[in-house]
Write an enzyme that holds these catalytic residues in place. Sequence first.
Site, short mmCIF file in Angstrom:
data_model
loop_
_atom_site.label_atom_id
_atom_site.label_comp_id
_atom_site.label_asym_id
_atom_site.label_seq_id
_atom_site.Cartn_x
_atom_site.Cartn_y
_atom_site.Cartn_z
N GLY A 114 3.92 8.35 0.69
CA GLY A 114 3.38 8.38 -0.66
C GLY A 114 2.40 7.26 -0.87
N GLY A 170 2.71 1.70 -4.07
CA GLY A 170 3.25 1.38 -5.39
C GLY A 170 4.04 2.48 -6.05
CD GLU A 172 -21.34 -0.18 -20.02
OE1 GLU A 172 -20.71 0.89 -19.84
OE2 GLU A 172 -21.56 -0.99 -19.10
P1 ADP Z 1 5.77 1.11 -2.42
O1 ADP Z 1 6.77 0.61 -1.45
O2 ADP Z 1 5.75 2.59 -2.53
O3 ADP Z 1 4.41 0.57 -2.22
P2 ADP Z 1 7.43 -0.32 -4.24
O4 ADP Z 1 8.72 0.36 -3.99
O5 ADP Z 1 7.25 -1.63 -3.59
O6 ADP Z 1 6.23 0.62 -3.86
O7 ADP Z 1 7.24 -0.43 -5.80
C1 ADP Z 1 6.66 -1.54 -6.39
C2 ADP Z 1 7.26 -1.77 -7.76
O8 ADP Z 1 6.86 -0.78 -8.66
C3 ADP Z 1 8.76 -1.74 -7.77
O9 ADP Z 1 9.29 -2.98 -7.48
C4 ADP Z 1 9.06 -1.33 -9.20
O10 ADP Z 1 9.04 -2.44 -10.05
C5 ADP Z 1 7.90 -0.47 -9.56
N1 ADP Z 1 8.21 0.96 -9.43
C6 ADP Z 1 7.61 1.84 -8.62
N2 ADP Z 1 8.10 3.07 -8.77
C7 ADP Z 1 9.08 2.97 -9.70
C8 ADP Z 1 9.99 3.91 -10.30
N3 ADP Z 1 9.99 5.21 -9.96
N4 ADP Z 1 10.85 3.44 -11.21
C9 ADP Z 1 10.86 2.15 -11.56
N5 ADP Z 1 10.05 1.23 -11.04
C10 ADP Z 1 9.15 1.61 -10.13
ZN ZN Z 2 -22.52 1.18 -15.51
#
Ligand code: ADP
Ligand code: ZN
Length: 623
Positions: free
Chosen positions: A212, A215, A435
Site C-alpha cells: 500500500g 503512511g 492565481e
Molecule cells: P506505513 O507503514 O504504511 O507507511 P504507518 O503504519 O507507519 O504507515 O502509519 C503512520 C502513522 O499514520 C501511524 O503511526 C498512525 O498514527 C497513522 N495511521 C495510518 N493509518 C492509520 C489508521 N488506519 N488508523 C489510525 N492511524 C493511522
Molecule cells: Zn501557479
Amino acid sequence: MPMNNRPTNKRRPTPPNRRGMKNAGFVALIVLIGLVVYAAYSQPSATKTIPVTEAVKAANSGQYSKIVVSGNELSITKKGDDKASIKTYTDPNASVKELGIDFSKVQVSFKPESSGSSFWVIFLQSFLPILLIGGLLYFMLRSAQGQGNQALSFGKSRARLYGNEKDKIVFGDVAGQGEAKQDLEEVVEFLKYPKKFQGVGARIPKGVLLVGPPGTGKTLLSRAVAGEANVPFFSISGSEFVEMFVGVGASRVRDLFAKAKKNAPCIIFIDEIDAVGRRRGSGMGGGHDEREQTLNQILVEMDGFEQGQNVIVLAATNRADVLDPALLRPGRFDRRVNITLPDRQDREAILKVHFDKKPLGKDVNLDALAAKTAGSSGADLANIANEAAIIAARNNHSQINQDDVTEAFERVAIGPERKNKIMNDKEKEITAYHEAGHAIVGHVLPDSDPVHKVTIIPRGGTGGVTWFLPPEDRSYTSVIEFKDVLARALGGRIAEEVIYGKDRVTTGAGNDLQKAAEIARDMIVNQGMGRKLRDQVFHVDDGMMLDKLVHERDYSDDTAKLIDEEVESLITEAANRARAVIKANLKKIEALKDKLIEKETVEEKEVAEVLHGSVLPKEAALY
Ligand code: ADP
Ligand code: ZN
Ligand code: MG
C-alpha cells in the site's frame, strides 16, 4: 493539490534507564576528583616548620607540652594547645636522643613511621589513578555499546523486539481498513491456534506481504497483529540490512531468524522490503551483490522453517511491482494484503482516533475535514491532528477550535503561511493575476474540480496558491479530467503572458510547468492516453548504477521521440485552452485580482461570486 506525505518519526525504543545511569556515573566521577583535590590541599594546614635546634632550645626552656616522633619528623604541641602546631625534622641518621632534649621538660612519644599521612591520602594516592583509568575505560566501553552495538556487532540483526508493552497496539487502534484487518485476523488465528489448522492438514502461510501507499498504516497493522496474537514482534527495516560491507546483510538475516525461532510463536516484520527485495540481476541498484546475498538469505531462511515452527513473516512495501518474483512464490510471501488510501468514512474514523485524546472544541467539524482530505493517508491525517494541537497551544487555546484545524489542514497540505515574507506591490499584482488565471481556467472548464480557495500569501515554497478540491473521492481519472488539470496548471503562466506580454512572464510558474510536464508524461507513458500512442505503456526502469542515474527503457529511440512529441502536443493544447479561457474572461480576472490584492485570501464561495457569469469559449471546449 495532493497532500504531502511526510514521513512520520519512528521512535526507536531506547532503554529508559541507560541515560540516567550514565549521569549517575558521571556525578560519581566528579565527586572522586573533588575528593583528590580536597585531600591534596586540606592536609596539614596550620603547622609551622622550624629548625630543629630552635625546637630543642624551646623544648628545654619548657615551652612545649608534647613531642611526637615519627621517623625523622617531630610534631610538637605547645603548652596550652591541644594539637600539634609545629614541625621539625632531624637528620635522618641521627637519633632523637642525640638532640639533647631534656626529657623532663617535655613528654616525648614515638609513633611508627609514615603514619603521618592519613589513611585517606594513602588510599587516594595509591588507588585513585587505577580507579580513574578503570572508570574511564568503563564509560568508553559503555558508550560504544550504547550506540546500538554498532562498533562491536556488525553481523547482529538490529531487530527491535516489541510486545508485552503497556502501549500495545491492537486492531481497535487502526481505524478503517476493514478488509485488511479481516485478512490479518486470519494470521492472528494461525498464531494463536496453530493446532486447529494443522489438525486438518492446512499449511500455515509463512509470509504475508502488506502492499500500500506510504503512511496508510502498514507498520501499524503489523504491530496490531502482534498485539492481537500476543506474540513477540521482531521489527527490522529493509534498509537496515544493506550495509557497506558485503555479507553483513546476510548475516543479519541469519541472526534475525535464529532469534525469532527461539521466540516462536512470533512475528518477524520486514518493513520496506523493496530495499532488499528488488528483482535480481537487472544490473540496477549500486552494490547489488550485497542486496542479492541478503535476499537469497531471506529466501533460504523462509524455506528452512519447519512445519509447526510458527514464525510468520510480515513484510511491507509500497512498490510490490519491483519485488523479485522469487519472493512471491508459494511458500514464501504468497499472501498479499492490499492496503488502500482511506475513503471518506475511514478518514473520519482515523481523524476521530487521533483527535480522541485531544481536547476538541464543539465547533470542530471532522466530517467536513474528512470530506476535504481526499487522497490523504492515515499518516497525513495523524499529522493534521498533531499540527492542530500545536497550533492551538501556540494560540493559547485550551481547546482545539475549528480555525486551528483548518490552519493545520492547510499547513499539512501546502505548507505553512509565510506572512512575514514581504512582496512589493508589483510582485503582489503579478501573483494576483497569476492565481486569478489558475482560478478562472479551473472554474470555467467543466471537468475540473471547483476552486476551494485562492490566496496570494506565500505558503511553503510558492508565491501564492489556488487550491482545487474534489467534491468527492474518486478512484479514476479520465483523459478529459487530466486535460482540464493540465490547462488550469498552465493558467497562471498564460494569465501573466496575456496581461504583461510574452517576454514579461516570470519564474512564478516554474512549479506549475514541472507538474504539468509530469502529468502529461504520465498520461503518455503509463496510461496509454496519447493520440498516436494509444493504449500502450512504456516501461522505464529508473535506478542507480554506481553513482549515476540510469533509465533502462524497453522501447526504441523512435518511440522515445514520439513520446516527446505527444507530451508536447498535450502541453500546447492545454496552453491554448487556458489562453482562450483567459482572453474570454478578462473582466472576471481583473475583478478577482482586485479582490485578492484587497483581501489576500478569497474563499470558495466568494470566488464563485466574483467569477459568476464567466464563459467557456468554443476553443477551450473539448466536447
Ligand atoms: P506505513 O507503514 O504504511 O507507511 P504507518 O503504519 O507507519 O504507515 O502509519 C503512520 C502513522 O499514520 C501511524 O503511526 C498512525 O498514527 C497513522 N495511521 C495510518 N493509518 C492509520 C489508521 N488506519 N488508523 C489510525 N492511524 C493511522
Ligand atoms: Zn501557479
Ligand atoms: Mg511503514
